[in-house]
Design a protein around this motif. Structure first.
Motif: not given
Length: 191
Positions: A184-186, A142-145, A164-165
């Protein structure tokens, strides 16, 4: 939960200002290019791994191949895919430590010194991000860091360009001497 996938190659289209790129599995033929990339002081400054000779390069490559085999790290060599520079190593992108039970994974990248300022990292990261969500969302991703040291301004720009915010400042902890930024980017952010 670990998910294994077969190595793939991913293409990044050329732009008016930048060549096409190919993201592919690392090979034995990349040893010399890898050593050259790690001669760069900027690369050495922000990397935990040292590659100074053929043995180091082979150990680094083994780690990348083992990552694919174990499903813990999916690393791609980024190479120029057009014109006179075709085949030249320009960077690396990786999906790191996918923890599909928690729905998260990390991403990382570096760009060879001669290719910096050409949008290599942001373009390759965008393609890696799409691949990660297409490949692992059904399994729970669900999420990339994306983490980088606060003084790595170029990585902040790459993160922003790839969607990526900025999320928060992460306190320094060994082996990182400085605080970091977490971006992060979801999966919901996919375009």
């Amino acid at each position: 939960m670990t998910v294994r996938v077969e190595p793939v190659s991913l293409r990044v289209a050329a732009t008016p200002a930048a060549p096409a790129l190919l993201l592919r599995q690392w090979t034995d033929g990349d040893v010399e290019s890898l050593i050259e990339a790690y001669r760069d002081p900027v690369q050495r400054r922000f990397s935990q791994f040292r590659v100074t000779d053929v043995d180091d390069a082979r150990r680094w490559l083994e780690l990348q191949w083992d990552g694919w085999e174990s499903g813990k790290r999916f690393s791609f060599a980024v190479v120029d895919d057009s014109g006179a520079g075709a085949g030249r190593l320009v960077g690396n992108v990786a999906l790191k430590a996918p923890d599909l039970a928690s729905g998260s994974a990390g991403v990382g990248y570096w760009t060879a010194a001669a290719a910096r300022g050409q949008g290599v990292a942001s373009r390759a990261l965008e393609v890696l991000t799409r691949w990660a969500f297409e490949t692992f969302t059904a399994d729970g991703l669900r999420c990339l860091e994306l983490l980088h040291q606060v003084d790595n301004v170029a990585s902040c720009r790459v993160a922003e360009k790839a969607g990526y915010r900025f999320d928060r400042v992460v306190p320094a902890h060994p082996p990182f001497p400085l605080d970091g930024h977490r971006h992060v980017r979801s999966a919901a952010d996919r375009s």
